[in-house]
Design a protein around this motif. Sequence first.
Motif, PDB file in Angstrom:
ATOM      1  N   ARG A  56       0.834  -1.208   0.000  1.00  0.00           N
ATOM      2  CA  ARG A  56       0.000   0.000   0.000  1.00  0.00           C
ATOM      3  C   ARG A  56       0.871   1.263   0.000  1.00  0.00           C
ATOM      4  N   VAL A  57       1.851   1.310   0.895  1.00  0.00           N
ATOM      5  CA  VAL A  57       2.694   2.502   1.001  1.00  0.00           C
ATOM      6  C   VAL A  57       3.603   2.627  -0.224  1.00  0.00           C
ATOM      7  N   ALA A  58       4.129   1.498  -0.682  1.00  0.00           N
ATOM      8  CA  ALA A  58       5.032   1.524  -1.837  1.00  0.00           C
ATOM      9  C   ALA A  58       4.304   2.039  -3.076  1.00  0.00           C
ATOM     10  N   TRP A  59       3.063   1.616  -3.262  1.00  0.00           N
ATOM     11  CA  TRP A  59       2.310   2.089  -4.430  1.00  0.00           C
ATOM     12  C   TRP A  59       2.078   3.591  -4.342  1.00  0.00           C
ATOM     13  N   SER A  60       1.664   4.078  -3.182  1.00  0.00           N
ATOM     14  CA  SER A  60       1.418   5.518  -3.013  1.00  0.00           C
ATOM     15  C   SER A  60       2.675   6.331  -3.306  1.00  0.00           C
ATOM     16  N   SER A  62       5.299   5.388  -5.049  1.00  0.00           N
ATOM     17  CA  SER A  62       5.738   5.208  -6.434  1.00  0.00           C
ATOM     18  C   SER A  62       4.922   6.058  -7.391  1.00  0.00           C
ATOM     19  N   GLU A  63       3.616   6.110  -7.168  1.00  0.00           N
ATOM     20  CA  GLU A  63       2.791   6.881  -8.101  1.00  0.00           C
ATOM     21  C   GLU A  63       2.965   8.384  -7.872  1.00  0.00           C
ATOM     22  N   ALA A  64       2.960   8.800  -6.607  1.00  0.00           N
ATOM     23  CA  ALA A  64       3.032  10.239  -6.312  1.00  0.00           C
ATOM     24  C   ALA A  64       4.347  10.852  -6.768  1.00  0.00           C
ATOM     25  N   ASN A  65       5.402  10.033  -6.847  1.00  0.00           N
ATOM     26  CA  ASN A  65       6.719  10.560  -7.168  1.00  0.00           C
ATOM     27  C   ASN A  65       7.240  10.120  -8.531  1.00  0.00           C
ATOM     28  N   ALA A  66       6.339   9.653  -9.396  1.00  0.00           N
ATOM     29  CA  ALA A  66       6.772   9.172 -10.719  1.00  0.00           C
ATOM     30  C   ALA A  66       7.537  10.254 -11.480  1.00  0.00           C
ATOM     31  N   LEU A 276       9.493  13.014  -0.411  1.00  0.00           N
ATOM     32  CA  LEU A 276       8.758  12.023  -1.204  1.00  0.00           C
ATOM     33  C   LEU A 276       7.559  11.500  -0.414  1.00  0.00           C
ATOM     34  N   ALA A 277       7.773  11.267   0.889  1.00  0.00           N
ATOM     35  CA  ALA A 277       6.677  10.790   1.735  1.00  0.00           C
ATOM     36  C   ALA A 277       5.586  11.856   1.812  1.00  0.00           C
ATOM     37  N   ALA A 278       5.989  13.122   2.002  1.00  0.00           N
ATOM     38  CA  ALA A 278       5.007  14.211   2.113  1.00  0.00           C
ATOM     39  C   ALA A 278       4.252  14.388   0.798  1.00  0.00           C
ATOM     40  N   ARG A 279       4.955  14.260  -0.327  1.00  0.00           N
ATOM     41  CA  ARG A 279       4.299  14.394  -1.639  1.00  0.00           C
ATOM     42  C   ARG A 279       3.242  13.311  -1.836  1.00  0.00           C
ATOM     43  N   ALA A 280       3.440  12.164  -1.182  1.00  0.00           N
ATOM     44  CA  ALA A 280       2.467  11.069  -1.297  1.00  0.00           C
ATOM     45  C   ALA A 280       1.355  11.190  -0.257  1.00  0.00           C
TER      46      ALA A 280
END
Length: 337
Positions: A56-60, A62-66, A276-280
Amino acid sequence: MTSGRPLSRRLVVALAIAAATVACSPTPAPSTLEPLESDEALRLAALTDLDQRVARVAWSLSEANAALCPTVRLSAGWALHSARQYSPALRPHAEARFGLRGDLPGVIAAPSGSPADTAGFRTGDVLLAVAGAPLSAGEATGPAEWEGLEANIRAIDAALAQGAATFTVQRGHDRLDLAVQPRRACGYEVQLDPSDELNARADGRRLFISTALAGFAQSDDELAVILGHELAHHVLRHRPWNDRGGVARRANDGAWRAEGGSGGAEQQADRVGLYLAARAGYDPTVAAPFWRRFGASNWRVRFPQIGHASAGARAAALETVQHEIEARRRAGGELLP
Ligand SMILES: [Zn+2]
């Protein structure tokens, strides 16, 4: 993230590439966690829960920071596993719980809002074919092995790279077709390693987090701090190092300072990782308390490690980054590290 790989299969992968990975977290310390239940079914359930959290966290992330990742791919956002990747002791439980068979990929997680979720995939679905081409079931028996699943995942990724793809799916006694519309995400995989060491690392293509460290994270926000740090190594194009003299690490640090940065590669990964975490959408205020708690539980990280400051110094530095992020948010600007 296209695969969750519990147990032996991942252990094999981890051992095979351990020598080529960024030794990213502090020196592995003995876990303070209770060992997993000896009962195999409970052990499988605990691992499945961790796999789903990590997926769940990895997908968020990965997508938010593509847009920041050096390589991207079209992804369904799911995590896949197979019966064959489990040890012979755990395999019957995995088969019974998830309907798995041989190398056929099963959905272990379809994170909420991911393309797989939107398409209607559920945990327990088994993928039989993609775009009409059957996936290989391989052999049902034998030692834990992951090559067959890897080959199936390559076929799936190739189909998704073309855009929308239709999968033939076994769900209990039913067979159905589901079409997934993949979305852009960072082009690397996150894997959970069965290990009692509090450790995470990256090899440039994959990111590994130990079951002990994933379990130590008490929330998705804390997990995002850890996975964000590892993703930052990827975003920053840090080279993996395995050299005794630290040549690659010094090269990373030198390249960073040559671009006007301060601190070393690890400090920079902490900083960029929190962005990156905040962007997601994760809460950056958990980072400093997380590292303090980590330091309090693990005497080794109270002192500086190779490439790393002490846990206390990391926490203090992350507080500064957190304030920076909060100020940028107030100013309404884009959260770019
Ligand atoms: Zn690192």
